[in-house]
Design a protein around this motif. Structure first.
Motif, PDB file in Angstrom:
ATOM      1  N   THR A   1       8.743 -47.491 -30.739  1.00  0.00           N
ATOM      2  CA  THR A   1       9.607 -47.346 -29.415  1.00  0.00           C
ATOM      3  C   THR A   1      10.843 -46.374 -29.400  1.00  0.00           C
ATOM      4  N   ALA A   2      11.106 -46.963 -30.382  1.00  0.00           N
ATOM      5  CA  ALA A   2      13.164 -45.856 -31.171  1.00  0.00           C
ATOM      6  C   ALA A   2      12.317 -44.285 -30.447  1.00  0.00           C
ATOM      7  N   TRP A   3      10.880 -43.796 -31.473  1.00  0.00           N
ATOM      8  CA  TRP A   3      10.638 -43.127 -31.189  1.00  0.00           C
ATOM      9  C   TRP A   3      10.603 -42.190 -29.769  1.00  0.00           C
ATOM     10  N   THR A   4       9.405 -43.202 -28.964  1.00  0.00           N
ATOM     11  CA  THR A   4       9.803 -42.600 -27.720  1.00  0.00           C
ATOM     12  C   THR A   4      10.418 -42.834 -26.933  1.00  0.00           C
ATOM     13  N   ARG A   5      11.928 -43.714 -27.223  1.00  0.00           N
ATOM     14  CA  ARG A   5      12.866 -43.321 -25.970  1.00  0.00           C
ATOM     15  C   ARG A   5      13.292 -42.367 -26.377  1.00  0.00           C
ATOM     16  N   PHE A   6      13.745 -41.762 -27.816  1.00  0.00           N
ATOM     17  CA  PHE A   6      14.025 -40.697 -28.231  1.00  0.00           C
ATOM     18  C   PHE A   6      13.244 -38.953 -27.068  1.00  0.00           C
ATOM     19  N   PHE A   7      12.279 -39.470 -27.847  1.00  0.00           N
ATOM     20  CA  PHE A   7      10.823 -38.311 -26.432  1.00  0.00           C
ATOM     21  C   PHE A   7      11.178 -38.536 -25.298  1.00  0.00           C
ATOM     22  N   GLY A   8      10.987 -39.159 -24.843  1.00  0.00           N
ATOM     23  CA  GLY A   8      11.593 -39.572 -23.120  1.00  0.00           C
ATOM     24  C   GLY A   8      13.127 -38.371 -22.767  1.00  0.00           C
ATOM     25  N   LYS A   9      13.924 -38.694 -23.834  1.00  0.00           N
ATOM     26  CA  LYS A   9      14.908 -38.699 -23.454  1.00  0.00           C
ATOM     27  C   LYS A   9      15.248 -37.015 -23.126  1.00  0.00           C
ATOM     28  N   ALA A  10      14.448 -36.128 -24.081  1.00  0.00           N
ATOM     29  CA  ALA A  10      14.071 -34.956 -24.433  1.00  0.00           C
ATOM     30  C   ALA A  10      13.840 -34.565 -23.497  1.00  0.00           C
ATOM     31  N   LEU A  11      12.782 -35.137 -22.616  1.00  0.00           N
ATOM     32  CA  LEU A  11      12.219 -34.511 -21.387  1.00  0.00           C
ATOM     33  C   LEU A  11      12.721 -35.088 -20.830  1.00  0.00           C
ATOM     34  N   GLY A  12      14.185 -35.561 -20.550  1.00  0.00           N
ATOM     35  CA  GLY A  12      14.695 -35.774 -19.156  1.00  0.00           C
ATOM     36  C   GLY A  12      15.017 -36.825 -18.481  1.00  0.00           C
ATOM     37  N   VAL A  13      13.879 -38.228 -18.899  1.00  0.00           N
ATOM     38  CA  VAL A  13      13.796 -39.250 -18.236  1.00  0.00           C
ATOM     39  C   VAL A  13      15.568 -39.618 -18.202  1.00  0.00           C
ATOM     40  N   LYS A  14      15.308 -40.088 -17.318  1.00  0.00           N
ATOM     41  CA  LYS A  14      16.898 -40.858 -16.185  1.00  0.00           C
ATOM     42  C   LYS A  14      17.094 -42.292 -17.316  1.00  0.00           C
ATOM     43  N   ARG A  15      15.834 -43.132 -16.741  1.00  0.00           N
ATOM     44  CA  ARG A  15      15.525 -44.897 -16.875  1.00  0.00           C
ATOM     45  C   ARG A  15      15.429 -44.781 -18.425  1.00  0.00           C
ATOM     46  N   THR A  16      16.526 -45.894 -18.580  1.00  0.00           N
ATOM     47  CA  THR A  16      16.082 -46.604 -19.781  1.00  0.00           C
ATOM     48  C   THR A  16      14.405 -47.100 -20.541  1.00  0.00           C
ATOM     49  N   ILE A  17      14.280 -46.425 -21.279  1.00  0.00           N
ATOM     50  CA  ILE A  17      12.085 -46.505 -21.861  1.00  0.00           C
ATOM     51  C   ILE A  17      12.600 -47.875 -22.784  1.00  0.00           C
ATOM     52  N   ASN A  18      12.075 -49.029 -22.601  1.00  0.00           N
ATOM     53  CA  ASN A  18      11.716 -49.908 -23.979  1.00  0.00           C
ATOM     54  C   ASN A  18      10.216 -50.168 -24.196  1.00  0.00           C
ATOM     55  N   SER A  19      10.331 -50.949 -24.538  1.00  0.00           N
ATOM     56  CA  SER A  19       8.519 -51.585 -25.372  1.00  0.00           C
ATOM     57  C   SER A  19       7.491 -51.893 -24.508  1.00  0.00           C
ATOM     58  N   PRO A  20       6.798 -51.702 -23.690  1.00  0.00           N
ATOM     59  CA  PRO A  20       5.959 -52.327 -22.763  1.00  0.00           C
ATOM     60  C   PRO A  20       5.204 -53.103 -23.581  1.00  0.00           C
ATOM     61  N   THR A  21       5.411 -53.947 -24.285  1.00  0.00           N
ATOM     62  CA  THR A  21       4.498 -54.526 -24.905  1.00  0.00           C
ATOM     63  C   THR A  21       4.177 -55.999 -24.081  1.00  0.00           C
ATOM     64  N   PHE A  22       4.651 -55.987 -23.061  1.00  0.00           N
ATOM     65  CA  PHE A  22       4.193 -57.199 -21.879  1.00  0.00           C
ATOM     66  C   PHE A  22       3.157 -56.571 -20.528  1.00  0.00           C
ATOM     67  N   THR A  23       4.058 -55.870 -20.521  1.00  0.00           N
ATOM     68  CA  THR A  23       2.948 -54.750 -18.659  1.00  0.00           C
ATOM     69  C   THR A  23       2.415 -54.055 -19.653  1.00  0.00           C
ATOM     70  N   ILE A  24       1.597 -53.992 -21.049  1.00  0.00           N
ATOM     71  CA  ILE A  24       0.603 -53.080 -21.240  1.00  0.00           C
ATOM     72  C   ILE A  24       1.096 -50.931 -20.721  1.00  0.00           C
ATOM     73  N   MET A  25       2.327 -50.815 -20.126  1.00  0.00           N
ATOM     74  CA  MET A  25       2.077 -49.466 -19.882  1.00  0.00           C
ATOM     75  C   MET A  25       2.686 -49.695 -18.719  1.00  0.00           C
ATOM     76  N   LYS A  26       4.100 -48.382 -19.259  1.00  0.00           N
ATOM     77  CA  LYS A  26       5.124 -48.149 -17.955  1.00  0.00           C
ATOM     78  C   LYS A  26       5.342 -46.810 -17.583  1.00  0.00           C
ATOM     79  N   SER A  27       5.676 -46.089 -16.694  1.00  0.00           N
ATOM     80  CA  SER A  27       5.229 -44.585 -16.795  1.00  0.00           C
ATOM     81  C   SER A  27       7.310 -44.619 -16.114  1.00  0.00           C
ATOM     82  N   TYR A  28       7.291 -43.276 -16.497  1.00  0.00           N
ATOM     83  CA  TYR A  28       8.524 -41.789 -16.335  1.00  0.00           C
ATOM     84  C   TYR A  28       8.359 -40.592 -15.775  1.00  0.00           C
ATOM     85  N   ARG A  29       9.439 -40.474 -14.945  1.00  0.00           N
ATOM     86  CA  ARG A  29       9.636 -39.310 -14.080  1.00  0.00           C
ATOM     87  C   ARG A  29      10.152 -38.538 -14.875  1.00  0.00           C
TER      88      ARG A  29
END
Length: 149
Positions: A40-68
């Motif tokens: 999840t830490a890697w994914t958070r950094f990956f999203g930040k590098a892609l310009g995602v503004k929202r906080t990326i956290n684990s989707p363990t209980f929701t299965i999936m989250k989407s970000y622009r």
């Protein structure tokens, strides 16, 4: 291909490099490793590098989250840990076809993962150090990883 990451900043640089290579593309990345390995830490950094503004956290209980992302494309973050019966049709195929997808615990939905993807395995080797194994499973993934140093 094997990488050694000695710090959180190495992990961030690795995610940035992957984001630079994948901007504007459609690709699935599987992230596998034990709990606490840094998926999840890697994914958070990956999203930040892609310009995602929202906080990326684990989707363990929701299965999936989407970000622009900054360029308007989609980043999907899936956690298949709770999907032991991977035969369920949850509509992941559409996500795999229209953006970047990061899938944690991909072994639970292995039959649904596109054949052409980047497989990343992360193994904890110390408090902040990790061993990363990357594999391209098809020609598009190979093109992304070509020349990686």
């Amino acid at each position: 291909m094997k990488l050694i990451l000695n710090s959180l900043s190495d992990t961030e640089a690795f995610a940035q490099k992957m984001a630079d290579r994948l901007k504007g593309k459609t690709m699935t990345i599987t992230l596998d490793g034990d709990l606490g390995a840094g998926k999840t830490a890697w994914t958070r950094f990956f999203g930040k590098a892609l310009g995602v503004k929202r906080t990326i956290n684990s989707p363990t209980f929701t299965i999936m989250k989407s970000y622009r992302t900054q360029d308007g494309s989609m980043l999907y973050h899936m956690d298949a840990y709770r999907l032991e019966d991977g035969n369920q049709d949850l509509g992941f195929e559409e996500c795999f076809e229209e953006g970047l997808c990061v899938v944690e615990w991909s072994n639970y939905i292995a039959q649904q993962i596109p054949a052409d993807h980047i497989a990343i395995s992360i193994r904890e080797t110390g408090e902040t150090s990790r061993e990363v194994i990357m594999e391209a499973t098809g020609k598009n993934a190979q093109a992304v990883l070509e020349g990686w140093e």
